[in-house]
Design a protein around this motif. Structure first.
Motif, PDB file in Angstrom:
ATOM      1  N   VAL A  15       7.484  46.402  64.313  1.00 33.10           N
ATOM      2  CA  VAL A  15       8.780  47.031  64.574  1.00 33.10           C
ATOM      3  C   VAL A  15       9.399  47.502  63.270  1.00 33.10           C
ATOM      4  O   VAL A  15       9.149  46.950  62.195  1.00 33.10           O
ATOM      5  CB  VAL A  15       9.746  46.071  65.296  1.00 33.10           C
ATOM      6  N   ALA A  16      10.218  48.550  63.371  1.00 33.42           N
ATOM      7  CA  ALA A  16      10.924  49.066  62.201  1.00 33.42           C
ATOM      8  C   ALA A  16      12.102  48.164  61.869  1.00 33.42           C
ATOM      9  O   ALA A  16      12.790  47.655  62.746  1.00 33.42           O
ATOM     10  CB  ALA A  16      11.409  50.484  62.472  1.00 33.42           C
ATOM     11  N   GLN A  17      12.329  47.968  60.594  1.00 34.83           N
ATOM     12  CA  GLN A  17      13.469  47.199  60.097  1.00 34.83           C
ATOM     13  C   GLN A  17      14.160  48.078  59.051  1.00 34.83           C
ATOM     14  O   GLN A  17      13.930  47.945  57.862  1.00 34.83           O
ATOM     15  CB  GLN A  17      12.998  45.882  59.489  1.00 34.83           C
ATOM     16  N   GLY A  18      14.964  49.034  59.529  1.00 33.82           N
ATOM     17  CA  GLY A  18      15.523  50.008  58.619  1.00 33.82           C
ATOM     18  C   GLY A  18      14.534  51.122  58.362  1.00 33.82           C
ATOM     19  O   GLY A  18      13.545  51.293  59.078  1.00 33.82           O
ATOM     20  N   ASP A  19      14.792  51.905  57.313  1.00 33.66           N
ATOM     21  CA  ASP A  19      13.961  53.084  57.056  1.00 33.66           C
ATOM     22  C   ASP A  19      12.902  52.862  55.994  1.00 33.66           C
ATOM     23  O   ASP A  19      12.169  53.786  55.642  1.00 33.66           O
ATOM     24  CB  ASP A  19      14.848  54.267  56.650  1.00 33.66           C
ATOM     25  N   ARG A  20      12.767  51.620  55.496  1.00 35.37           N
ATOM     26  CA  ARG A  20      11.752  51.372  54.462  1.00 35.37           C
ATOM     27  C   ARG A  20      11.130  49.983  54.556  1.00 35.37           C
ATOM     28  O   ARG A  20      10.550  49.496  53.594  1.00 35.37           O
ATOM     29  CB  ARG A  20      12.337  51.621  53.074  1.00 35.37           C
ATOM     30  N   THR A  21      11.258  49.359  55.708  1.00 31.64           N
ATOM     31  CA  THR A  21      10.628  48.066  55.946  1.00 31.64           C
ATOM     32  C   THR A  21      10.171  48.007  57.396  1.00 31.64           C
ATOM     33  O   THR A  21      10.871  48.498  58.290  1.00 31.64           O
ATOM     34  CB  THR A  21      11.620  46.909  55.702  1.00 31.64           C
ATOM     35  N   LEU A  22       9.015  47.427  57.615  1.00 26.15           N
ATOM     36  CA  LEU A  22       8.593  47.127  58.975  1.00 26.15           C
ATOM     37  C   LEU A  22       8.217  45.656  59.058  1.00 26.15           C
ATOM     38  O   LEU A  22       7.873  45.027  58.058  1.00 26.15           O
ATOM     39  CB  LEU A  22       7.458  48.041  59.439  1.00 26.15           C
ATOM     40  N   LEU A  23       8.331  45.115  60.257  1.00 28.63           N
ATOM     41  CA  LEU A  23       7.990  43.720  60.505  1.00 28.63           C
ATOM     42  C   LEU A  23       6.780  43.642  61.410  1.00 28.63           C
ATOM     43  O   LEU A  23       6.728  44.309  62.444  1.00 28.63           O
ATOM     44  CB  LEU A  23       9.149  42.983  61.167  1.00 28.63           C
ATOM     45  N   VAL A  24       5.831  42.815  61.004  1.00 30.29           N
ATOM     46  CA  VAL A  24       4.701  42.480  61.877  1.00 30.29           C
ATOM     47  C   VAL A  24       5.043  41.121  62.473  1.00 30.29           C
ATOM     48  O   VAL A  24       5.118  40.117  61.757  1.00 30.29           O
ATOM     49  CB  VAL A  24       3.375  42.416  61.100  1.00 30.29           C
ATOM     50  N   ILE A  25       5.278  41.087  63.772  1.00 30.28           N
ATOM     51  CA  ILE A  25       5.777  39.885  64.443  1.00 30.28           C
ATOM     52  C   ILE A  25       4.629  39.181  65.167  1.00 30.28           C
ATOM     53  O   ILE A  25       3.982  39.758  66.038  1.00 30.28           O
ATOM     54  CB  ILE A  25       6.885  40.237  65.440  1.00 30.28           C
TER      55      ILE A  25
END
Length: 243
Positions: A15-25
């Motif tokens: 999932v996207a976490q803002g415009d410069r980080t993504l989270l692999v959950i």
């Protein structure tokens, strides 16, 4: 596909976490197997050296991937990177899984008294003697899930169910450096004087964070820690050696 998430047929979501980080959950709970999966995923991502990734941070059940948007094309940054990560993890965690090599670190702890002012309260809450709390806390190595809160501060667990205790109702504004604290079947060690709401059961004379060293942290996510009980005299002698 929803631009803020990337579904995978595998055991994770991106999932996207803002415009410069993504989270692999990988999950929603604190679990040893999930924690190990996060460490393995972070190691695979670091080894891949994907262009544009600036940092990779494993936590209890997610891996945060920080990236530079300018490296990717307009309107395809998240989707492009998510697809690349999904493919990489499918290979590293499913098709070609690697054995996890864990380093064990021994950390001396002086329990109770001036070093652990909450030990008696923890014992009373858990319906144990102070000696039984110490024995349970030090008998089995604990897993380092993540570093957080402050540089070099490890979140470790999961302790025996007999040591289940919530956080303090009133946090302290200043916890001494080296304090070993418990809450929610986990332990943390404060690398320097900080506010904190966990129960202080002991203290370690060992420095957890030193920016002059490489690496600067004593332990890392994926390590295991064994707490070794020491006396007050041993604590003071080790503390002098650390000075």
């Amino acid at each position: 596909m929803d631009p803020s998430s990337a579904a995978s047929p595998t055991a994770w979501r991106i999932v996207a976490q803002g415009d410069r980080t993504l989270l692999v959950i990988f999950g929603a709970h604190i679990d040893m197997a999930v924690g190990q999966r996060c460490i393995a995923a972070a190691a695979a991502l670091r080894a891949a050296g994907i262009k544009g990734i600036s940092d990779i941070v494993p936590t209890f059940n997610t891996v945060a991937v920080h990236y530079q948007p300018r490296v990717f094309g307009a309107n395809t940054r998240f989707k492009h990177l998510a697809a690349e990560i999904d493919k990489l993890l499918s290979s590293a965690l499913i098709d070609h899984p690697q054995a996890i090599v864990s380093r064990q670190v021994e950390i001396p702890v002086c329990y109770g008294g001036e070093y652990g002012p909450d030990l008696s309260d923890v014992a009373a809450h858990c319906r144990l003697s102070e000696a039984e709390v110490i024995q349970l806390h030090s008998a089995t190595p604990v897993y380092v899930f993540m570093l957080g809160f402050a540089p070099g501060a490890p979140y470790m667990g999961i302790h025996d169910e007999k040591l289940a205790i919530p956080r303090r109702s009133t946090p302290r504004t200043a916890v001494p450096a080296g304090s070993v604290a418990m809450a929610n079947r986990q332990s943390i060690i404060y690398p320097n004087q900080l506010p904190g709401g966990w129960h202080l059961i002991g203290s370690s004379p060992i420095k957890l964070f030193d920016p002059r060293h490489e690496p600067p942290t004593l332990v890392a996510p994926g390590d295991t820690v064994r707490f070794v009980p020491i006396s007050g005299a041993e604590f003071k002698a080790m503390q002098r050696d650390q000075a």
